[in-house]
Design a protein around this motif. Structure first.
Motif, mmCIF file in Angstrom:
data_model
loop_
_atom_site.group_PDB
_atom_site.id
_atom_site.type_symbol
_atom_site.label_atom_id
_atom_site.label_comp_id
_atom_site.label_asym_id
_atom_site.label_seq_id
_atom_site.Cartn_x
_atom_site.Cartn_y
_atom_site.Cartn_z
ATOM 1 N N LYS A 62 0.557 -0.785 -0.387
ATOM 2 C CA LYS A 62 0.083 -0.352 0.224
ATOM 3 C C LYS A 62 0.935 0.755 0.238
ATOM 4 O O LYS A 62 0.722 1.911 -0.473
ATOM 5 N N ILE A 63 2.002 1.238 0.589
ATOM 6 C CA ILE A 63 2.915 2.680 0.746
ATOM 7 C C ILE A 63 4.182 2.478 0.609
ATOM 8 O O ILE A 63 4.848 3.263 0.855
ATOM 9 N N ASN A 64 4.345 1.716 -0.316
ATOM 10 C CA ASN A 64 6.103 1.383 -1.693
ATOM 11 C C ASN A 64 6.973 1.260 -0.269
ATOM 12 O O ASN A 64 7.816 1.564 -0.306
ATOM 13 N N PHE A 65 6.392 0.604 0.897
ATOM 14 C CA PHE A 65 7.706 0.399 2.680
ATOM 15 C C PHE A 65 8.419 -0.848 2.042
ATOM 16 O O PHE A 65 8.252 -1.878 1.378
ATOM 17 N N ARG A 66 9.801 -0.383 1.714
ATOM 18 C CA ARG A 66 10.839 -0.789 1.470
ATOM 19 C C ARG A 66 11.974 -1.934 2.876
ATOM 20 O O ARG A 66 12.013 -1.038 3.024
ATOM 21 N N ILE A 67 11.897 -2.967 2.290
ATOM 22 C CA ILE A 67 13.222 -3.650 3.354
ATOM 23 C C ILE A 67 13.540 -4.345 2.118
ATOM 24 O O ILE A 67 12.694 -5.150 1.829
ATOM 25 N N ASP A 68 15.248 -5.438 1.844
ATOM 26 C CA ASP A 68 15.455 -6.516 2.068
ATOM 27 C C ASP A 68 14.949 -7.476 2.740
ATOM 28 O O ASP A 68 14.841 -7.337 4.041
ATOM 29 N N ARG A 69 15.060 -8.487 1.188
ATOM 30 C CA ARG A 69 14.102 -9.652 1.998
ATOM 31 C C ARG A 69 14.584 -10.315 2.930
ATOM 32 O O ARG A 69 14.006 -11.038 3.663
ATOM 33 N N ALA A 70 15.756 -10.359 2.317
ATOM 34 C CA ALA A 70 16.973 -11.252 3.461
ATOM 35 C C ALA A 70 16.781 -11.311 5.158
ATOM 36 O O ALA A 70 16.441 -11.830 6.109
ATOM 37 N N LEU A 71 17.105 -9.349 5.142
ATOM 38 C CA LEU A 71 16.926 -9.194 6.084
ATOM 39 C C LEU A 71 15.218 -9.268 7.091
ATOM 40 O O LEU A 71 15.167 -9.578 8.014
#
Length: 77
Positions: free
Chosen positions: A55-64
């Motif tokens: 919904k808000i394009n929150f970005r985080i490294d998937r591995a983390l």
């Protein structure tokens, strides 16, 4: 800092570096969600993070994220 605040909620990488150099204690959105789960305010972190990503394009490294979800005994994405 003028108001005596020593803790801030920041997700932006550059802003976190500046806050750290100023001696502020930094926590991000994911850190807040982890604390909320630990204090049993929420049951799961995963659905909230997935919703934020959509919904808000929150970005985080998937591995983390998957590492954290594993620590929290939640299903990886």
């Amino acid at each position: 800092m003028e108001k005596g605040i020593d803790r801030v909620i920041i997700d932006d990488k550059q802003a976190r570096k500046v806050a750290d150099k100023l001696g502020l204690k930094v926590i991000g959105t994911l850190g807040i969600l982890i604390l909320a789960k630990e204090k049993q305010v929420i049951k799961e972190v995963r659905p909230l993070v997935l919703s934020m990503m959509e919904k808000i394009n929150f970005r985080i490294d998937r591995a983390l994220l998957n590492k954290i979800l594993g620590i929290l005994n939640e299903k990886p994405i």
